[in-house]
Every structure is written in C-alpha cells, then in structure tokens.
Design a protein around this motif. Structure first.
Motif, PDB file in Angstrom:
ATOM      1  N   PHE A  79       0.865  -1.182   0.000  1.00 31.39           N
ATOM      2  CA  PHE A  79       0.000   0.000   0.000  1.00 31.39           C
ATOM      3  C   PHE A  79       0.900   1.230   0.000  1.00 31.39           C
ATOM      4  N   PRO A  80       1.219   1.785  -1.178  1.00 27.73           N
ATOM      5  CA  PRO A  80       2.125   2.941  -1.235  1.00 27.73           C
ATOM      6  C   PRO A  80       1.517   4.151  -0.519  1.00 27.73           C
ATOM      7  N   GLY A  81       2.342   4.868   0.239  1.00 21.59           N
ATOM      8  CA  GLY A  81       1.820   5.963   1.042  1.00 21.59           C
ATOM      9  C   GLY A  81       0.967   5.402   2.151  1.00 21.59           C
ATOM     10  N   VAL A  82       1.567   4.525   2.961  1.00 22.08           N
ATOM     11  CA  VAL A  82       0.813   3.757   3.955  1.00 22.08           C
ATOM     12  C   VAL A  82       0.099   4.656   4.957  1.00 22.08           C
ATOM     13  N   ASP A  83       0.564   5.875   5.095  1.00 22.89           N
ATOM     14  CA  ASP A  83      -0.045   6.823   6.028  1.00 22.89           C
ATOM     15  C   ASP A  83      -1.112   7.667   5.333  1.00 22.89           C
ATOM     16  N   GLY A  84      -2.104   6.995   4.723  1.00 20.18           N
ATOM     17  CA  GLY A  84      -3.244   7.718   4.169  1.00 20.18           C
ATOM     18  C   GLY A  84      -3.431   7.634   2.673  1.00 20.18           C
ATOM     19  N   GLY A  85      -2.632   6.821   1.984  1.00 13.95           N
ATOM     20  CA  GLY A  85      -2.708   6.766   0.532  1.00 13.95           C
ATOM     21  C   GLY A  85      -1.669   7.684  -0.099  1.00 13.95           C
ATOM     22  N   ILE A  86      -1.460   7.545  -1.390  1.00  9.89           N
ATOM     23  CA  ILE A  86      -0.403   8.289  -2.080  1.00  9.89           C
ATOM     24  C   ILE A  86      -0.708   9.783  -2.042  1.00  9.89           C
ATOM     25  N   SER A  87       0.205  10.549  -1.478  1.00 10.19           N
ATOM     26  CA  SER A  87       0.028  11.995  -1.345  1.00 10.19           C
ATOM     27  C   SER A  87       0.012  12.685  -2.703  1.00 10.19           C
ATOM     28  N   GLY A  88      -0.698  13.782  -2.762  1.00  9.01           N
ATOM     29  CA  GLY A  88      -0.679  14.600  -3.963  1.00  9.01           C
ATOM     30  C   GLY A  88       0.685  15.171  -4.267  1.00  9.01           C
ATOM     31  N   GLU A  89       1.566  15.200  -3.267  1.00 13.36           N
ATOM     32  CA  GLU A  89       2.920  15.744  -3.447  1.00 13.36           C
ATOM     33  C   GLU A  89       3.959  14.658  -3.742  1.00 13.36           C
ATOM     34  N   ALA A  90       3.545  13.393  -3.811  1.00 12.97           N
ATOM     35  CA  ALA A  90       4.486  12.308  -4.092  1.00 12.97           C
ATOM     36  C   ALA A  90       5.085  12.474  -5.490  1.00 12.97           C
ATOM     37  N   LYS A  91       6.373  12.131  -5.606  1.00 16.08           N
ATOM     38  CA  LYS A  91       7.041  12.195  -6.908  1.00 16.08           C
ATOM     39  C   LYS A  91       6.647  10.974  -7.742  1.00 16.08           C
ATOM     40  N   PRO A  92       6.192  11.179  -8.969  1.00 14.61           N
ATOM     41  CA  PRO A  92       5.806  10.038  -9.808  1.00 14.61           C
ATOM     42  C   PRO A  92       6.920   8.992  -9.943  1.00 14.61           C
ATOM     43  N   GLU A  93       8.184   9.452 -10.032  1.00 16.25           N
ATOM     44  CA  GLU A  93       9.278   8.486 -10.192  1.00 16.25           C
ATOM     45  C   GLU A  93       9.436   7.604  -8.953  1.00 16.25           C
ATOM     46  N   ASN A  94       9.075   8.132  -7.782  1.00 15.13           N
ATOM     47  CA  ASN A  94       9.151   7.327  -6.571  1.00 15.13           C
ATOM     48  C   ASN A  94       7.997   6.333  -6.482  1.00 15.13           C
ATOM     49  N   VAL A  95       6.833   6.733  -6.988  1.00 13.39           N
ATOM     50  CA  VAL A  95       5.705   5.800  -7.032  1.00 13.39           C
ATOM     51  C   VAL A  95       6.016   4.654  -7.996  1.00 13.39           C
ATOM     52  N   ARG A  96       6.603   4.991  -9.144  1.00 15.92           N
ATOM     53  CA  ARG A  96       7.002   3.937 -10.090  1.00 15.92           C
ATOM     54  C   ARG A  96       8.057   3.021  -9.472  1.00 15.92           C
ATOM     55  N   ALA A  97       8.921   3.590  -8.647  1.00 16.47           N
ATOM     56  CA  ALA A  97       9.969   2.785  -8.015  1.00 16.47           C
ATOM     57  C   ALA A  97       9.379   1.736  -7.079  1.00 16.47           C
ATOM     58  N   VAL A  98       8.240   2.054  -6.450  1.00 15.52           N
ATOM     59  CA  VAL A  98       7.558   1.058  -5.606  1.00 15.52           C
ATOM     60  C   VAL A  98       7.144  -0.137  -6.456  1.00 15.52           C
ATOM     61  N   ILE A  99       6.512   0.137  -7.589  1.00 16.57           N
ATOM     62  CA  ILE A  99       6.034  -0.938  -8.459  1.00 16.57           C
ATOM     63  C   ILE A  99       7.199  -1.741  -9.015  1.00 16.57           C
ATOM     64  N   ASP A 100       8.251  -1.045  -9.449  1.00 23.93           N
ATOM     65  CA  ASP A 100       9.425  -1.741  -9.984  1.00 23.93           C
ATOM     66  C   ASP A 100      10.071  -2.637  -8.936  1.00 23.93           C
ATOM     67  N   ALA A 101      10.134  -2.160  -7.702  1.00 21.48           N
ATOM     68  CA  ALA A 101      10.750  -2.947  -6.632  1.00 21.48           C
ATOM     69  C   ALA A 101       9.929  -4.196  -6.321  1.00 21.48           C
ATOM     70  N   VAL A 102       8.620  -4.060  -6.339  1.00 23.90           N
ATOM     71  CA  VAL A 102       7.761  -5.228  -6.094  1.00 23.90           C
ATOM     72  C   VAL A 102       7.990  -6.286  -7.171  1.00 23.90           C
ATOM     73  N   LYS A 103       8.150  -5.846  -8.392  1.00 25.96           N
ATOM     74  CA  LYS A 103       8.369  -6.805  -9.485  1.00 25.96           C
ATOM     75  C   LYS A 103       9.745  -7.472  -9.385  1.00 25.96           C
ATOM     76  N   LYS A 104      10.699  -6.767  -8.781  1.00 26.14           N
ATOM     77  CA  LYS A 104      12.042  -7.345  -8.609  1.00 26.14           C
ATOM     78  C   LYS A 104      12.143  -8.242  -7.374  1.00 26.14           C
ATOM     79  N   TYR A 105      11.576  -7.795  -6.263  1.00 25.52           N
ATOM     80  CA  TYR A 105      11.813  -8.473  -4.990  1.00 25.52           C
ATOM     81  C   TYR A 105      10.560  -9.118  -4.399  1.00 25.52           C
ATOM     82  N   GLY A 106       9.414  -8.924  -5.043  1.00 21.13           N
ATOM     83  CA  GLY A 106       8.173  -9.402  -4.440  1.00 21.13           C
ATOM     84  C   GLY A 106       7.598 -10.669  -5.038  1.00 21.13           C
ATOM     85  N   THR A 107       8.398 -11.407  -5.803  1.00 26.13           N
ATOM     86  CA  THR A 107       7.903 -12.665  -6.396  1.00 26.13           C
ATOM     87  C   THR A 107       8.049 -13.803  -5.399  1.00 26.13           C
ATOM     88  N   TYR A 108       7.268 -14.860  -5.631  1.00 30.64           N
ATOM     89  CA  TYR A 108       7.304 -16.054  -4.759  1.00 30.64           C
ATOM     90  C   TYR A 108       7.861 -17.234  -5.531  1.00 30.64           C
TER      91      TYR A 108
END
Length: 418
Positions: free
Chosen positions: A389-418
C-alpha cells in the motif's frame, strides 16, 4: 495480454492474498485523493468538483502505473450522514457514507473544509472535529441513536438543515439526494473504466468503530477521552447502542447485487474501517472502552462473509495482541506507523498484512531510496502473503514524486515474487 486477461491476472493475485495464499508476486494496491490530479496537471478544485476531470486524471494514472488495484477517494468521512438515514432512508446509506465537496456546498456542514471554498484552491480537504453531543445528552442519544442523529445532530452539523421541515431544509435535502445520485453514477462509471484498463475493483461495504463515531462526530476526541474517566458508564452505553447500527451499515452497504458480482468477477466484499482513537488510548482504556465494541462489529461483519479492510491509524503497537481474538486471516490490516516487522513478530500471518513506504519517502526520497526500503520490507514481510500500500499513512500523497511511485512498483516486481 488484453485488458480482460490482465484484469483476471490481477484479480487472482489479490484474491490469493485475501484467501491466505501466496500469489505469483505481491500485489500493489493504491489509494489516492490528489496524486492523480497533480500528475495530470490539475488543481484539487478541478478533480474534486468536476466529474469529467476526475475521471480523466484517474484513468491517466490507471494507464501509466501498473497497480493491481486503484481507489480514488475525493471525499471525507461522513458516517454521521449514513447513520441518520439508517432507518428513514436506508437506500441513501451507501452513497451518503462520504462527504463530498458538492455535498458540503449544499449542506453547509461544520465538519469539513474544501479547496476553493474555505481553503486554497490546491489544498487537501480537511475534517475538523466539533462537539455536537452535549454531555448531558448521552442518555437521549443512547435511547435512540438514529433519531438523535436525524433530529438533533444533523441540524447542528449542517447549516442548511438547521430548521427541519422548513422550505430551505427540504430544498437542501432534495439537492443533496440529486448530488448523491450523480456521484454514485460517476463512481460506477469510473469502476467500469478501470476494468477496461485491466484494473479490478472489489465491492466495498462501510462500517466504523463505535467509539470513533462518538469521538469523530459527536463529542470530539479530547472530550471523549475525558468522558472515559468522568462518565464511563454513559460512554459504554452509547458505544453499545451504536454497535447494531454499524453492523447494519455493513449489511446494507455490502449487499452486492448478483449482476454486479458477476461483472466484477469476484465474491470478495471488503468492509472499510478507519480507526482513529486507537493511538490516543492506553491499553487499559482501549480494552475497556474501544476493543469490546469494535470486536463485535468485526465479528458480525466476518460472519456476513465480508473482509474487514482496516486502517489502523497512528501507532497501534500497544494493541496488536488484541487482534488474536479474531479468526485467523479474516481482516486486511493497514498499519500507519507500526513497523510491519513488529506486526509479523506479534501476529505472524493472523491478519492479512498491508504495508508500504510512507509518504515522507515518496515525497522527499529518491527512486534508489524507495528501492532499498522496498527490498528490505519485502524480504522481511512478504512470506505468507502481503499487500503493498504505497503511502501507507493515508494513501499516495498529492505531493508524491511520480518516479518514486514507479519505483515502488518496480521494486515489487524485482523483490516481491514467490
């Protein structure tokens, strides 16, 4: 893959975690109020008050970010409205659950402030607590909470309803009903468009913690904490009286028509709970005044076949063990400030854990820092199933950097497989 195949893949991934299994990889479940607006070049006023711009911005995010689920919320808490209509207008309860900017314009409520109205045009809307129930009125409220909310509380909360039965009040309610219908139609349209982008949506019921109803909407938090010491019996009786209404709220809002379930492709119904007072109460007060009534609501909702989706706002460390009272694997638990590793240490896989990077990292960090954070958390917590859940403290902030949000998704695809 076409959109239908992507939809099925993402839905299977989400359902696997909810059913206590490990999918192919950890799902990313996003919620936002203003991120989509800013990402699309809009101000808060534009997406909050314009259905078309809100839809355009939400779909741009849906297409540009590979989320497994996406929820766009432009409203604030309004359980006081749905409680007032519980018996007199139950068909209004599902859409009355949130206060939207349009509703605020009509009702003139004292709880909320909105961009372009009381706030600057690009501000986040705000919920402001207020004392509505006087301490000497506890008995009247406890005797019939719905009637009190309808006849006493609403005229105090909403300036446009201050003179019940007047032409002004009747006109405001008529306009409010029309606005509810328009918002409901817009939300249904957006869910359908998300499906066309391959993003599934679970039916969502709504409930609340009984003590939070008192703290958020009636007594104000500071007064209620004092009431637990000065008027403990009145507080307990009031919480007990509210409990059946909150169970009924889940039943009404979670009654999903078969055709909707078929269209969405799932039998899962999530029931949303935001918890607020939990951080303010020491374990003794929590276990005496808060947990017994909330537990009753949780258990009833679980017995209905719904999955409570719970935001444990603030720090919940001192109260984690109480969740062992509930059946295993039956609630989705999003922890605002409690370290997910501590949750795992105390609860193991007893709850369906949802966690992610805080907004401070999404706003002020870098993609590399996000990647490091995500790798560590996934290595420590993904076993047994996890929702990100990106932005665990209330959801993704309006001030979040798009590149950092993409980095969450990229990291899950790299390290979040089973």
């Amino acid at each position: 893959m076409d959109a239908a195949a992507v939809y099925r893949e993402k839905l299977d991934r989400l359902e696997a975690v909810i059913n206590g299994k490990e999918p192919d990889r950890v799902p990313v479940t996003a919620m936002m109020s203003l991120f989509h607006a800013h990402y699309s070049g809009y101000k808060a006023t534009e997406t909050i008050f314009d259905f078309a711009k809100n839809k355009e911005a939400a779909l741009k995010v849906a297409r540009d970010f590979d989320f497994d689920s996406l929820l766009v919320l432009t409203g604030l808490e309004a359980t006081f409205m749905s409680m007032a209509f519980m018996h007199s207008g139950p068909d209004l309860v599902p859409t009355a659950r949130f206060m939207e900017g349009r509703y605020h314009d009509i009702l003139k409520d004292v709880y909320t402030k909105w961009p372009g109205r009381e706030l600057a045009e690009d501000s986040h809307p705000q919920f402001i607590g207020k004392e509505i129930l006087k301490v000497e009125e506890y008995g009247q409220f406890t005797e019939d909470p719905s009637t009190f909310m309808n006849r006493v509380a609403l005229p105090r909360i909403c300036g446009a309803l201050s003179d019940p039965g007047s032409p002004e009040s009747i006109a405001a309610l008529a306009r409010y009903g029309s606005a509810l219908a328009a918002s409901g139609a817009a939300m249904g349209d957006l869910v359908s468009e998300f499906a066309g982008c391959g993003i599934p949506t679970f039916p969502m019921a709504f409930s609340y913690s009984p003590l939070d109803v008192l703290g958020d909407f009636l007594r104000n938090i500071n007064n209620l904490v004092l009431d637990c010491y000065r008027h403990p019996d009145e507080v307990k009786k009031a919480a007990e009286a509210i409990t059946p209404l909150l169970i009924e709220s889940a039943r009404i809002t979670g009654a999903v028509p078969p055709e909707m379930q078929k269209a969405l492709g799932t039998n899962v119904v999530e029931c949303f709970f935001p918890l607020h007072l939990n951080e303010y109460l020491n374990p003794k007060l929590y276990e005496e005044f808060y947990w017994p009534y909330l537990r009753k609501v949780f258990e009833a909702v679980i017995d209905m076949g719904q999955t409570p989706y719970v935001f444990f706002e603030g720090r919940h460390d001192a109260h984690l063990e109480t969740l062992l009272d509930l059946p295993k694997g039956k609630i989705i638990a999003v922890f605002d400030k409690t370290d997910p590793r501590k949750v795992r240490d105390v609860l193991g896989d007893h709850v369906i854990l949802s966690s992610g990077p805080p907004n401070s990292l999404l706003i002020g960090g870098t993609p590399q820092k996000v990647d490091d954070y995500m790798k560590s958390m996934l290595d420590d917590c993904k076993e047994g199933g996890l929702l990100i859940f990106p932005g665990v403290d209330g959801g993704i902030s309006g001030e979040a950097k798009p590149e950092n949000v993409r980095a969450v998704i990229d990291a899950v695809k790299k390290y979040g497989t089973y």
